[in-house]
Write a protein that holds these residues in place. Structure first.
Motif, PDB file in Angstrom:
ATOM      1  N   ILE A 105      -0.349  10.555  -5.685  1.00  0.00           N
ATOM      2  CA  ILE A 105      -0.679   9.255  -6.282  1.00  0.00           C
ATOM      3  C   ILE A 105      -0.605   8.166  -5.215  1.00  0.00           C
ATOM      4  N   ALA A 106      -1.654   7.354  -5.134  1.00  0.00           N
ATOM      5  CA  ALA A 106      -1.717   6.231  -4.209  1.00  0.00           C
ATOM      6  C   ALA A 106      -1.994   4.953  -4.995  1.00  0.00           C
ATOM      7  N   ASN A 107      -1.570   3.837  -4.445  1.00  0.00           N
ATOM      8  CA  ASN A 107      -1.897   2.553  -5.072  1.00  0.00           C
ATOM      9  C   ASN A 107      -1.853   1.447  -4.031  1.00  0.00           C
ATOM     10  N   ALA A 108      -2.552   0.375  -4.331  1.00  0.00           N
ATOM     11  CA  ALA A 108      -2.543  -0.809  -3.473  1.00  0.00           C
ATOM     12  C   ALA A 108      -2.796  -2.019  -4.348  1.00  0.00           C
ATOM     13  N   GLY A 109      -2.219  -3.149  -3.964  1.00  0.00           N
ATOM     14  CA  GLY A 109      -2.439  -4.368  -4.736  1.00  0.00           C
ATOM     15  C   GLY A 109      -1.385  -5.411  -4.468  1.00  0.00           C
ATOM     16  N   GLY A 110      -1.425  -6.448  -5.304  1.00  0.00           N
ATOM     17  CA  GLY A 110      -0.498  -7.561  -5.131  1.00  0.00           C
ATOM     18  C   GLY A 110      -0.897  -8.473  -3.997  1.00  0.00           C
ATOM     19  N   TYR A 111      -2.196  -8.772  -3.884  1.00  0.00           N
ATOM     20  CA  TYR A 111      -2.702  -9.512  -2.727  1.00  0.00           C
ATOM     21  C   TYR A 111      -2.442 -11.015  -2.790  1.00  0.00           C
ATOM     22  N   VAL A 112      -1.822 -11.479  -3.851  1.00  0.00           N
ATOM     23  CA  VAL A 112      -1.432 -12.887  -4.041  1.00  0.00           C
ATOM     24  C   VAL A 112      -2.542 -13.866  -3.633  1.00  0.00           C
ATOM     25  N   GLY A 113      -3.772 -13.580  -4.078  1.00  0.00           N
ATOM     26  CA  GLY A 113      -4.865 -14.514  -3.857  1.00  0.00           C
ATOM     27  C   GLY A 113      -5.682 -14.272  -2.607  1.00  0.00           C
TER      28      GLY A 113
ATOM     29  N   VAL B 292       0.871  -1.174   0.000  1.00  0.00           N
ATOM     30  CA  VAL B 292       0.000   0.000   0.000  1.00  0.00           C
ATOM     31  C   VAL B 292       0.906   1.221   0.000  1.00  0.00           C
ATOM     32  N   ASN B 293       0.740   2.099  -0.990  1.00  0.00           N
ATOM     33  CA  ASN B 293       1.659   3.226  -1.130  1.00  0.00           C
ATOM     34  C   ASN B 293       0.921   4.532  -1.394  1.00  0.00           C
ATOM     35  N   PHE B 294       1.476   5.614  -0.848  1.00  0.00           N
ATOM     36  CA  PHE B 294       0.945   6.951  -1.112  1.00  0.00           C
ATOM     37  C   PHE B 294       2.093   7.941  -1.134  1.00  0.00           C
ATOM     38  N   ASP B 295       2.200   8.660  -2.237  1.00  0.00           N
ATOM     39  CA  ASP B 295       3.212   9.694  -2.397  1.00  0.00           C
ATOM     40  C   ASP B 295       2.516  11.044  -2.230  1.00  0.00           C
ATOM     41  N   ARG B 296       2.692  11.672  -1.088  1.00  0.00           N
ATOM     42  CA  ARG B 296       1.995  12.928  -0.819  1.00  0.00           C
ATOM     43  C   ARG B 296       2.449  14.036  -1.775  1.00  0.00           C
ATOM     44  N   ARG B 297       3.673  13.943  -2.260  1.00  0.00           N
ATOM     45  CA  ARG B 297       4.180  14.970  -3.178  1.00  0.00           C
ATOM     46  C   ARG B 297       3.404  14.974  -4.488  1.00  0.00           C
ATOM     47  N   THR B 298       3.145  13.795  -5.039  1.00  0.00           N
ATOM     48  CA  THR B 298       2.426  13.697  -6.315  1.00  0.00           C
ATOM     49  C   THR B 298       0.928  13.494  -6.125  1.00  0.00           C
TER      50      THR B 298
ATOM     51  N   LEU C  36       1.438  -0.183   9.355  1.00  0.00           N
ATOM     52  CA  LEU C  36       1.559  -1.602   9.035  1.00  0.00           C
ATOM     53  C   LEU C  36       2.704  -1.818   8.039  1.00  0.00           C
ATOM     54  N   PRO C  37       3.318  -2.999   8.046  1.00  0.00           N
ATOM     55  CA  PRO C  37       4.554  -3.192   7.280  1.00  0.00           C
ATOM     56  C   PRO C  37       4.386  -3.248   5.771  1.00  0.00           C
ATOM     57  N   TRP C  38       3.158  -3.283   5.267  1.00  0.00           N
ATOM     58  CA  TRP C  38       3.021  -3.254   3.812  1.00  0.00           C
ATOM     59  C   TRP C  38       2.938  -1.833   3.274  1.00  0.00           C
ATOM     60  N   VAL C  39       2.896  -0.832   4.155  1.00  0.00           N
ATOM     61  CA  VAL C  39       2.851   0.568   3.730  1.00  0.00           C
ATOM     62  C   VAL C  39       4.247   1.010   3.283  1.00  0.00           C
ATOM     63  N   GLY C  40       4.316   1.609   2.106  1.00  0.00           N
ATOM     64  CA  GLY C  40       5.600   2.078   1.595  1.00  0.00           C
ATOM     65  C   GLY C  40       6.487   0.985   1.047  1.00  0.00           C
ATOM     66  N   ARG C  41       5.901  -0.164   0.741  1.00  0.00           N
ATOM     67  CA  ARG C  41       6.690  -1.297   0.253  1.00  0.00           C
ATOM     68  C   ARG C  41       6.782  -1.250  -1.274  1.00  0.00           C
ATOM     69  N   HIS C  42       7.991  -1.429  -1.794  1.00  0.00           N
ATOM     70  CA  HIS C  42       8.211  -1.433  -3.241  1.00  0.00           C
ATOM     71  C   HIS C  42       9.052  -2.648  -3.616  1.00  0.00           C
ATOM     72  N   ALA C  43       8.527  -3.463  -4.503  1.00  0.00           N
ATOM     73  CA  ALA C  43       9.262  -4.640  -4.981  1.00  0.00           C
ATOM     74  C   ALA C  43       9.914  -4.322  -6.319  1.00  0.00           C
ATOM     75  N   ARG C  44      10.999  -5.000  -6.602  1.00  0.00           N
ATOM     76  CA  ARG C  44      11.615  -4.819  -7.909  1.00  0.00           C
ATOM     77  C   ARG C  44      10.702  -5.379  -8.990  1.00  0.00           C
ATOM     78  N   ARG C  45      10.921  -4.955 -10.210  1.00  0.00           N
ATOM     79  CA  ARG C  45      10.068  -5.378 -11.310  1.00  0.00           C
ATOM     80  C   ARG C  45      10.391  -6.804 -11.749  1.00  0.00           C
ATOM     81  N   TRP C  46       9.402  -7.415 -12.386  1.00  0.00           N
ATOM     82  CA  TRP C  46       9.601  -8.755 -12.931  1.00  0.00           C
ATOM     83  C   TRP C  46      10.573  -8.701 -14.114  1.00  0.00           C
ATOM     84  N   GLU C  47      11.176  -9.840 -14.393  1.00  0.00           N
ATOM     85  CA  GLU C  47      12.150  -9.937 -15.481  1.00  0.00           C
ATOM     86  C   GLU C  47      11.480  -9.676 -16.836  1.00  0.00           C
TER      87      GLU C  47
END
Length: 464
Positions: A374-382, A366-372, A409-420
């Motif tokens: 823009i918020a987003n959430a997802g990747g719930y893996v089922g 779950v992410n929110f950039d107050r500067r822009t 909560l620990p999923w806030v501000g989490r960014h994973a690298r992109r898929w290959e």
């Protein structure tokens, strides 16, 4: 298994076949200016609008949706309102500590009751019954893995009232699964009819003053702007809620992998078949295979069962009509009959597929950039039926600037690298699930638990 003349392959889902496809709402009429623009009318988008509108009724909120509310995974899933984590405990604990990861888990448990409470308060009749979830082991390797999994869950905060090991006889009192060696039951799960719930939630959101524009595809998202073919939406805040359809937005091709999940549903089963199966409650039932099958007893007496089937198509493509590959239909039928042999003489009436969004680290964010803005959430893996609600309440607090337990909560501000890049991504995903299917076959025909080594190697390579 038999097929009948009314067998359907594709469409949105049996759930929408059951209640009928809703009439589409009007598309975006042209450029508009709002406080909050939400892209995607699935559960994440609708829940976010719901909680923002409740908390701040003066906000002007609009949702843009390419198809109609509930078209994606939110209307195609297995109907598991589950408290299982939407990510990997060890990864959340590594970045934020074990106590923080445990808080996320407890919030997932509590969220089930939050969803049920909203359904009751908004008069949403979606066949919801909270009878819990059963995981069953059908061979020695599965039983060993299930036992180890329970031990891990205990260290992750699952207490004595959260999880109960079941002997074969105890399991049989709830449901007769062929070859069952044992299992566990958790009260933290409820059955739900996805289409009925989506229709009800969308109506509740509209009653709060939110406008849903359907048949309106977003092409790009930037600070303060959502660009569509029907006009530009200007907003102070933009919420991206696209899950498995994230790659439709410019520049986000490899952010989430759109993973296929396919389902079949039987005709209503006769009382004699149900008596043989012994599944009289509304527990959700999953196996402990590496490729995993999930099922529910529907309110009208069917079994709906799902699995990965053909999990990933080259270049993140998927069947736009929701159809299921013939090979996958056969695999699901075999799994259904293996678990519940009594259904052998019954027909399968519908199969369909959908996509869920999988991050490279297999953890929801779950992410929110107050500067822009823009918020987003997802990747719930089922585990999106529950995870979307918790994520939306978290987005509400982030957007409104409230410092709460949810925003920490620990999923806030989490960014994973992109898929290959392709073809590496397709080769890897195909090999991964081929390894899981191979391991499942070996475990079915061998008494030795160590045959799961193939799947362990696949887990390591995939990052699961």
């Amino acid at each position: 298994m038999q097929k009948t003349s009314d067998f359907a392959n594709g469409g949105v889902s049996f759930w929408f076949r059951d209640v009928g496809l809703p009439a589409k709402r009007a598309p975006l009429p042209g450029p508009i200016d709002v406080d909050v623009a939400i892209v995607g009318a699935g559960l994440t988008g609708l829940w976010t609008a719901y909680y923002l509108a409740q908390a701040s009724p003066d906000l002007k909120i609009a949702i843009v949706e390419k198809e109609f509310a509930g078209y994606g995974a939110s209307g195609r899933n297995g109907g598991w309102l589950s408290g299982e984590p939407a990510g990997q405990f060890r990864r959340y604990a590594k970045t934020h500590g074990a106590d923080s990861a445990k808080r996320l888990q407890r919030n997932m448990f509590d969220t089930i009751d939050e969803v049920i409470s909203v359904a009751s308060g908004e008069d949403i009749d979606a066949d919801i019954v909270k009878d819990g979830l059963i995981h069953v082991a059908t061979n020695a390797a599965q039983l060993q893995r299930l036992t180890h999994h329970v031990d891990h869950l205990r260290t992750q905060g699952w207490g004595a009232d959260d999880l109960f090991l079941l002997t074969p006889s105890e399991l049989g009192e709830r449901v007769q699964v062929a070859g069952a060696r044992g299992g566990f039951w958790t009260p933290h799960c409820a059955r739900i009819h996805p289409a009925k719930f989506m229709i009800g939630l969308a109506a509740a959101v509209e009653r709060l003053g939110v406008t849903i524009y359907e048949d309106t595809a977003a092409d790009s998202i930037s600070a303060g702007t959502v660009t569509t073919g029907r006009g530009t939406v200007t907003a102070r805040y933009v919420v991206q809620a696209l899950e498995g359809y994230t790659d439709s937005i410019a520049g986000q091709r490899r952010k989430l992998m759109p993973m296929n999940s396919s389902m079949i549903v039987t005709e209503p089963l006769s009382p004699s078949v149900w008596a043989e199966i012994g599944w009289s409650g509304a527990e959700l039932v999953g196996d402990s295979g590496h490729s995993f099958a999930y099922s529910q007893r529907t309110a009208d007496g069917r079994i709906a069962l799902g699995g990965r089937g053909v999990p990933y198509n080259f270049a993140s493509s998927f069947a736009a009509d929701g159809s299921t590959a013939h090979k996958a239909v056969g695999q699901l039928m075999e799994k259904l009959q293996a678990m519940f042999p009594a259904v052998a003489g019954s027909s399968v009436q519908h199969t369909w597929s959908g996509v869920l969004g999988v991050p490279r680290d297999w953890c929801a964010a779950v992410n929110f950039d107050r500067r822009t803005g823009i918020a987003n959430a997802g990747g719930y893996v089922g585990h999106g039926l529950t995870g979307t609600n918790l994520a939306a309440r978290t987005l509400r607090d982030l957007i409104l600037g409230d410092d709460t337990e949810l925003t920490r909560l620990p999923w806030v501000g989490r960014h994973a690298r992109r898929w290959e890049v392709e073809p590496i991504r397709w080769i890897g995903a195909s090999a991964l699930y081929a390894a899981y299917r191979h391991a499942d076959r070996r475990e079915t025909h061998s008494p030795r638990p160590e045959t799961a080594i193939t799947a362990k190697i696949a887990d390591t390579i995939s990052g699961r």
